[in-house]
Design an enzyme around this catalytic site. Sequence first.
Site, PDB file in Angstrom:
ATOM      1  N   GLY A  13      12.062  -5.116  -1.527  1.00 45.75           N
ATOM      2  CA  GLY A  13      11.278  -4.670  -2.692  1.00 45.75           C
ATOM      3  C   GLY A  13      11.959  -3.521  -3.408  1.00 45.75           C
ATOM      4  O   GLY A  13      11.292  -2.601  -3.891  1.00 45.75           O
ATOM      5  N   ALA A  14      13.286  -3.581  -3.510  1.00 43.17           N
ATOM      6  CA  ALA A  14      14.046  -2.407  -3.978  1.00 43.17           C
ATOM      7  C   ALA A  14      14.581  -2.547  -5.401  1.00 43.17           C
ATOM      8  O   ALA A  14      15.427  -1.770  -5.822  1.00 43.17           O
ATOM      9  CB  ALA A  14      15.186  -2.109  -3.005  1.00 43.17           C
ATOM     10  N   ARG A  16      13.025  -1.757  -7.876  1.00 45.79           N
ATOM     11  CA  ARG A  16      12.495  -0.595  -8.629  1.00 45.79           C
ATOM     12  C   ARG A  16      11.761   0.344  -7.668  1.00 45.79           C
ATOM     13  O   ARG A  16      11.694   0.093  -6.465  1.00 45.79           O
ATOM     14  CB  ARG A  16      11.544  -1.092  -9.721  1.00 45.79           C
ATOM     15  CG  ARG A  16      10.310  -1.760  -9.158  1.00 45.79           C
ATOM     16  CD  ARG A  16       9.291  -2.069 -10.262  1.00 45.79           C
ATOM     17  NE  ARG A  16       8.001  -2.306  -9.673  1.00 45.79           N
ATOM     18  CZ  ARG A  16       7.260  -3.382  -9.912  1.00 45.79           C
ATOM     19  NH1 ARG A  16       7.689  -4.304 -10.743  1.00 45.79           N
ATOM     20  NH2 ARG A  16       6.083  -3.510  -9.335  1.00 45.79           N
ATOM     21  N   ASP A  64      11.433 -13.556  -0.706  1.00 46.31           N
ATOM     22  CA  ASP A  64      10.006 -13.275  -0.516  1.00 46.31           C
ATOM     23  C   ASP A  64       9.830 -12.922   0.960  1.00 46.31           C
ATOM     24  O   ASP A  64       9.925 -13.785   1.836  1.00 46.31           O
ATOM     25  CB  ASP A  64       9.178 -14.518  -0.869  1.00 46.31           C
ATOM     26  CG  ASP A  64       7.688 -14.308  -0.593  1.00 46.31           C
ATOM     27  OD1 ASP A  64       7.312 -13.234  -0.065  1.00 46.31           O
ATOM     28  OD2 ASP A  64       6.909 -15.225  -0.894  1.00 46.31           O
ATOM     29  N   VAL A  65       9.571 -11.641   1.236  1.00 42.71           N
ATOM     30  CA  VAL A  65       9.531 -11.192   2.642  1.00 42.71           C
ATOM     31  C   VAL A  65       8.416 -11.867   3.443  1.00 42.71           C
ATOM     32  O   VAL A  65       8.489 -11.925   4.671  1.00 42.71           O
ATOM     33  CB  VAL A  65       9.397  -9.655   2.759  1.00 42.71           C
ATOM     34  CG1 VAL A  65      10.611  -8.956   2.182  1.00 42.71           C
ATOM     35  CG2 VAL A  65       8.106  -9.143   2.121  1.00 42.71           C
ATOM     36  N   SER A 143       1.174   4.317   4.238  1.00 41.44           N
ATOM     37  CA  SER A 143       0.595   4.995   3.068  1.00 41.44           C
ATOM     38  C   SER A 143      -0.495   5.934   3.540  1.00 41.44           C
ATOM     39  O   SER A 143      -1.122   5.688   4.592  1.00 41.44           O
ATOM     40  CB  SER A 143      -0.023   3.950   2.131  1.00 41.44           C
ATOM     41  OG  SER A 143      -0.838   4.575   1.163  1.00 41.44           O
ATOM     42  N   TYR A 155      -5.384  -3.144   1.623  1.00 44.02           N
ATOM     43  CA  TYR A 155      -4.162  -2.328   1.645  1.00 44.02           C
ATOM     44  C   TYR A 155      -4.239  -1.297   2.778  1.00 44.02           C
ATOM     45  O   TYR A 155      -3.270  -1.067   3.505  1.00 44.02           O
ATOM     46  CB  TYR A 155      -4.050  -1.645   0.281  1.00 44.02           C
ATOM     47  CG  TYR A 155      -2.797  -0.851   0.031  1.00 44.02           C
ATOM     48  CD1 TYR A 155      -1.598  -1.482  -0.294  1.00 44.02           C
ATOM     49  CD2 TYR A 155      -2.817   0.545   0.072  1.00 44.02           C
ATOM     50  CE1 TYR A 155      -0.453  -0.739  -0.563  1.00 44.02           C
ATOM     51  CE2 TYR A 155      -1.682   1.288  -0.191  1.00 44.02           C
ATOM     52  CZ  TYR A 155      -0.501   0.644  -0.510  1.00 44.02           C
ATOM     53  OH  TYR A 155       0.631   1.382  -0.773  1.00 44.02           O
ATOM     54  N   ALA A 158      -3.738  -2.984   6.057  1.00 46.91           N
ATOM     55  CA  ALA A 158      -2.323  -3.342   6.227  1.00 46.91           C
ATOM     56  C   ALA A 158      -1.491  -2.105   6.560  1.00 46.91           C
ATOM     57  O   ALA A 158      -0.638  -2.139   7.452  1.00 46.91           O
ATOM     58  CB  ALA A 158      -1.797  -3.999   4.944  1.00 46.91           C
ATOM     59  N   LYS A 159      -1.763  -1.004   5.856  1.00 47.25           N
ATOM     60  CA  LYS A 159      -0.929   0.187   6.043  1.00 47.25           C
ATOM     61  C   LYS A 159      -1.206   0.882   7.379  1.00 47.25           C
ATOM     62  O   LYS A 159      -0.299   1.512   7.940  1.00 47.25           O
ATOM     63  CB  LYS A 159      -1.119   1.157   4.863  1.00 47.25           C
ATOM     64  CG  LYS A 159      -0.538   0.636   3.553  1.00 47.25           C
ATOM     65  CD  LYS A 159       0.924   0.207   3.696  1.00 47.25           C
ATOM     66  CE  LYS A 159       1.677   0.165   2.385  1.00 47.25           C
ATOM     67  NZ  LYS A 159       3.053  -0.363   2.543  1.00 47.25           N
TER      68      LYS A 159
HETATM   69  P1  NAP Z   1       6.447  -1.028  -6.842  1.00 49.63           P
HETATM   70  O1  NAP Z   1       7.009  -0.127  -7.900  1.00 49.63           O
HETATM   71  O2  NAP Z   1       5.318  -1.921  -7.205  1.00 49.63           O
HETATM   72  O3  NAP Z   1       7.663  -1.881  -6.232  1.00 49.63           O
HETATM   73  C1  NAP Z   1       7.426  -2.831  -5.240  1.00 49.63           C
HETATM   74  C2  NAP Z   1       8.541  -3.852  -5.268  1.00 49.63           C
HETATM   75  O4  NAP Z   1       8.277  -4.802  -4.204  1.00 49.63           O
HETATM   76  C3  NAP Z   1       8.573  -4.649  -6.584  1.00 49.63           C
HETATM   77  O5  NAP Z   1       9.907  -4.756  -7.055  1.00 49.63           O
HETATM   78  C4  NAP Z   1       8.017  -6.012  -6.166  1.00 49.63           C
HETATM   79  O6  NAP Z   1       8.524  -7.100  -6.898  1.00 49.63           O
HETATM   80  C5  NAP Z   1       8.512  -6.113  -4.722  1.00 49.63           C
HETATM   81  N1  NAP Z   1       7.777  -7.125  -3.974  1.00 49.63           N
HETATM   82  C6  NAP Z   1       6.465  -7.428  -4.019  1.00 49.63           C
HETATM   83  N2  NAP Z   1       6.177  -8.446  -3.196  1.00 49.63           N
HETATM   84  C7  NAP Z   1       7.344  -8.811  -2.597  1.00 49.63           C
HETATM   85  C8  NAP Z   1       7.691  -9.814  -1.666  1.00 49.63           C
HETATM   86  N3  NAP Z   1       6.785 -10.663  -1.174  1.00 49.63           N
HETATM   87  N4  NAP Z   1       8.998  -9.912  -1.266  1.00 49.63           N
HETATM   88  C9  NAP Z   1       9.936  -9.074  -1.777  1.00 49.63           C
HETATM   89  N5  NAP Z   1       9.656  -8.099  -2.683  1.00 49.63           N
HETATM   90  C10 NAP Z   1       8.363  -7.974  -3.087  1.00 49.63           C
HETATM   91  O7  NAP Z   1       5.935  -0.195  -5.570  1.00 49.63           O
HETATM   92  P2  NAP Z   1       6.334   1.267  -5.005  1.00 49.63           P
HETATM   93  O8  NAP Z   1       5.343   2.226  -5.542  1.00 49.63           O
HETATM   94  O9  NAP Z   1       7.771   1.512  -5.185  1.00 49.63           O
HETATM   95  O10 NAP Z   1       5.970   1.073  -3.456  1.00 49.63           O
HETATM   96  C11 NAP Z   1       6.939   0.756  -2.457  1.00 49.63           C
HETATM   97  C12 NAP Z   1       6.275   0.788  -1.092  1.00 49.63           C
HETATM   98  O11 NAP Z   1       5.680   2.074  -0.870  1.00 49.63           O
HETATM   99  C13 NAP Z   1       5.142  -0.223  -0.934  1.00 49.63           C
HETATM  100  O12 NAP Z   1       5.121  -0.714   0.390  1.00 49.63           O
HETATM  101  C14 NAP Z   1       3.916   0.615  -1.206  1.00 49.63           C
HETATM  102  O13 NAP Z   1       2.772   0.042  -0.619  1.00 49.63           O
HETATM  103  C15 NAP Z   1       4.316   1.930  -0.583  1.00 49.63           C
HETATM  104  N6  NAP Z   1       3.580   3.085  -1.089  1.00 49.63           N
HETATM  105  C16 NAP Z   1       3.623   3.445  -2.407  1.00 49.63           C
HETATM  106  C17 NAP Z   1       2.929   4.556  -2.837  1.00 49.63           C
HETATM  107  C18 NAP Z   1       2.947   5.035  -4.270  1.00 49.63           C
HETATM  108  O14 NAP Z   1       2.212   5.989  -4.567  1.00 49.63           O
HETATM  109  N7  NAP Z   1       3.723   4.452  -5.155  1.00 49.63           N
HETATM  110  C19 NAP Z   1       2.160   5.297  -1.933  1.00 49.63           C
HETATM  111  C20 NAP Z   1       2.117   4.900  -0.604  1.00 49.63           C
HETATM  112  C21 NAP Z   1       2.834   3.790  -0.188  1.00 49.63           C
HETATM  113  P3  NAP Z   1       7.738  -7.683  -8.186  1.00 49.63           P
HETATM  114  O15 NAP Z   1       7.864  -6.643  -9.208  1.00 49.63           O
HETATM  115  O16 NAP Z   1       8.478  -8.917  -8.516  1.00 49.63           O
HETATM  116  O17 NAP Z   1       6.319  -7.900  -7.746  1.00 49.63           O
END
Ligand code: NAP
Length: 255
Positions: A13-14, A16, A64-65, A143, A155, A158-159
């Site tokens: 999921g990297a 972005r 797709d993980v 999270s 969520y 899961a977390k």
């Molecule tokens: P994000 O900007 O939404 O990026 C997530 C990335 O994961 C996107 O590129 C998405 O692709 C990809 N993805 C989704 N489903 C996937 C799959 N089945 N296989 C492969 N890639 C997949 O999220 P983020 O904020 O960077 O979050 C990253 C991680 O940190 C997540 O696990 C999130 O739950 C955790 N987290 C985030 C926050 C926060 O405040 N941002 C806080 C706590 C935890 P698409 O764009 O194509 O869907």
Amino acid sequence: MGRFDGRVVVVTGAARGIGFGTATRFAEEGASVAILDLDESAAAEAAAKLPLVDGAKAIGIGCDVANTESGEAAVERVVSELGGIHVLVNNAGITRDNLLFKMTDDDWDMVLGVHLRGAFVMTRAAQKHFVAQKYGKILNLSSVSALGNRGQLNYSAAKMGVQGFTRTLGIELGPFGVNANAIAPGFIATEMTDATAARLKIDVDDFRKMNAEANPVRRVGYPEDIAAAAAFLCSDEASYITGQTLYVDGGAKLG
Ligand code: NAP
């Protein structure tokens, strides 16, 4: 000398957000990096932007993980194209927020599928290599929502599941030179939190400001904050740390 010279790091999921920020940090510290994401062209574009150190390589792979075949094929492609695998960061994530009475079976299954099944599929595929070479680092993204958050039943489950998964990996894989830890981020400014602002019908800047004001350190987090902790936990300096979850949240859940 970078801490990850000669290492191969996979971040899911990297394309972005936190994943890209983390992949960038590993590249800066000398690693070859595989960016996995649903859309192969977005993954390849992100890989092309990484600040690689001399001799290191980057690739982008569509994956797709939550799908076993796709996850396993991606790990094998990393090993054949980058010459091995040393670090796995299970970062891919989605949200499908709703209150319990409105939450559908699909909302539940999709979120647990990506976060929990996804981490399981990718880790099982990587551990074959880690155990054989008696070296590996696994980092899972939990999270602060693991501790409970209104509208995030799926969520949050899961977390918190990720934390139990991480502890058990620590126990099972420790004897084979493999460390597993988790980071539980607080509010990080990414498209995921921007989407939450949109759902709540709050302007993105106002939403970030509100969250900053409510945080003990009076700011929101950025992908770089998570990347710094990730690099430490996956480095050899942290080899006596395993099974742990580190909250990187500006103290948000201290009370
Ligand atoms: P994000 O900007 O939404 O990026 C997530 C990335 O994961 C996107 O590129 C998405 O692709 C990809 N993805 C989704 N489903 C996937 C799959 N089945 N296989 C492969 N890639 C997949 O999220 P983020 O904020 O960077 O979050 C990253 C991680 O940190 C997540 O696990 C999130 O739950 C955790 N987290 C985030 C926050 C926060 O405040 N941002 C806080 C706590 C935890 P698409 O764009 O194509 O869907």
